[in-house]
Design a protein around this motif. Structure first.
Motif: not given
Length: 493
Positions: A65-73, A305-307, A227-231
């Motif tokens: 769902n969110a990639g590294p932006a899971v932090i924002l989630a 990596s989120y992938k 691994n943070y790109h794209p955030f």
């Protein structure tokens, strides 16, 4: 119309509890034992909250769902939880009885709404316990694989999961046996009594916090900023798959990770001086866990990596493997396994306490409110829910379980926030040991933020919730409406 009117207008009077030092009369002798302190409640909240949501769903939400932006989630979920937590604290201090949101809504919004939320809470806790058990199974499999003793993958996953056999061929799993084993082990502990469970929980929470600290300290040097790109990965064109909609859907999934403070409020009748201890336990555990979640998810998505986290039910084990520290790999994986004890304990404690309270109100058969004479625990209820939880844990994938738990949690939070707003307007002069700051602003923000996260969940999750609630309404119409103690004039046994 008379049925609907009666169900909506019946409200339990707001109960009080004996002053501190008087708990050993009545409730101590004939009901649940008051043995928990505010510190015990913080440990229960932290122990229940830090678990599958952190150790497993972080990876699933990042990958899908969110990639590294899971932090924002996690941050978005924390804001919604903060509003709801303040509302829980006000009601828990004012209405310090077992049953969590069910009891609060019964006193504010009426019997029908209370039934809906009580039935929903049972789904929330039962599916949540199954989620944790599945994650526990994933870590157990990782531990045995590290020892060179791989478990047969056909017996460690849901039958709806495609697994890879040792010879490289693909097949469908049969049953998640370790998850079922975990449920029965926790059930055996719970039927012994709440005091024993609290002692075990305190030890396990200390161990779990040590694991979190170790992962952050030892994995930080292995963070690869690439691994943070794209955030925030671009949306794939489908709602919920990356982009901002993906962050919102991830927030809905990881909302399950904030379930612990809700469970704190189910122990009101087992807490000494609940008017003071419950707000401490609810808000204290929420603040501690939010800080841990944000730091932990940042490290995890930086190392792995989120992938590569697709359907990974043990992403912490994967991250630890990147450090190449054999001693740390084994220590952390085993500690996570032990740490899940407190999460399962809290969830399975909560599910039974809600049914216990509903049975004592006459909405369910007295069987669910019957206590064992020696342990003072509802043993029969524990055994019934163990069977149901095992059925889910043994057959359902973790991503499905996580979303089902989150929508149940969110619905409970919405109704609690609404209940606070209603009670503030209906009975503004009632003594409140803890009061939500800002009057109606916080309850309104809590309601809106939780509804926004609910709206981001997928259609099948909503369908499952609606089907469960429809089943509950049939049971209420056939049994609860006529046998409710408010309808018959009976008092609690």
């Amino acid at each position: 119309m008379s049925l609907l009117h009666g169900a909506l207008t019946r409200r339990k009077p707001i109960q009080t509890v004996p002053p501190a030092g008087e708990e050993k009369t009545g409730e101590e002798t004939h009901g649940l034992r008051r043995v928990l302190s505010g510190f015990d409640l913080i440990l229960l909240g932290v122990g229940t909250t830090i678990g599958a949501g952190l150790f497993s769903l972080t990876g699933v939400a990042a990958a899908q769902n969110a990639g590294p932006a899971v932090i924002l989630a996690f941050a978005i979920a924390a804001v919604a939880c903060g509003f709801a937590g303040l509302c829980y604290a006000e009601l828990a201090a004012m209405i310090p009885v077992a049953g969590s949101a069910y009891s609060y809504v019964y006193a504010t919004l009426g019997e029908l709404t209370a039934w809906i939320i009580g039935w929903d809470l049972v789904l929330e806790y039962t599916v949540g316990a199954a989620t944790v058990a599945v994650s526990w199974s994933g870590y157990l499999t990782s531990v045995f694989a590290g020892w060179g003793l791989p478990l047969d993958p056909r017996w460690t996953a849901s039958p709806f999961t495609t697994i890879t056999l040792p010879d490289g061929t693909h097949a469908h799993a049969i049953l998640n046996v370790p998850a079922i084993l975990a449920v029965w082990l926790i059930t055996a502990l719970l039927v012994r009594g709440i005091s024993e469970s609290a002692k075990v929980n305190a030890v396990v929470v200390a161990l779990k916090l040590g694991v979190v600290a170790a992962v952050i300290i030892f994995c930080t040097p292995y963070i690869d900023t690439a691994n943070y790109h794209p955030f925030l990965p671009p949306n794939t064109g489908q709602f919920g798959q990356f982009g901002f909609s993906g962050v919102m859907r991830a927030a809905g999934m990881v909302f399950f990770a904030y379930l612990g403070f809700d469970i704190v409020s189910t122990t009101a009748q087992e807490t000494k001086n609940p008017a003071r201890a419950l707000p401490v336990g609810i808000l204290g555990s929420l603040v501690i866990c939010t800080l841990i979640y944000i730091a932990f998810s940042a490290v995890l998505t930086g190392v792995v990596s989120y992938k590569t986290m697709i359907d990974d039910s043990s992403p912490v084990a994967t991250a630890i493997d990147h450090t190449h520290r054999i001693w740390l790999q084994n220590a952390v994986k085993i500690s996570v396994l032990l740490g899940y004890v407190s999460v399962l304990l809290g969830l399975m404690l909560g599910q039974v306490r809600v049914f216990y309270t509903m049975a004592r109100d006459g909405l369910l058969p007295a069987l669910f409110g019957r206590l064992n004479p020696r342990s003072r625990t509802p043993v029969v209820s524990h055994l019934i829910f163990a069977v149901l939880t095992c059925a889910l844990a043994g057959t359902t994938p973790i991503a499905v379980l996580g979303s089902m738990t989150s929508i149940g949690t969110l619905l409970a939070f919405v109704l609690v926030c609404v209940g606070v707003a209603v009670l503030q307007r209906r009975d503004p002069d009632r003594p409140r040991p803890f009061r939500v700051p800002g009057g109606p602003i916080i309850p309104v923000l809590g309601t809106l933020s939780c509804l926004a996260v609910m709206a981001s969940l997928d259609r099948l999750t909503w369908i499952r919730l609606i089907v469960w609630l429809a089943l509950g309404m049939i049971i209420y119409r056939v049994y609860g409406y006529r046998r409710s103690h408010l309808a018959t004039g009976k008092t609690q046994p």
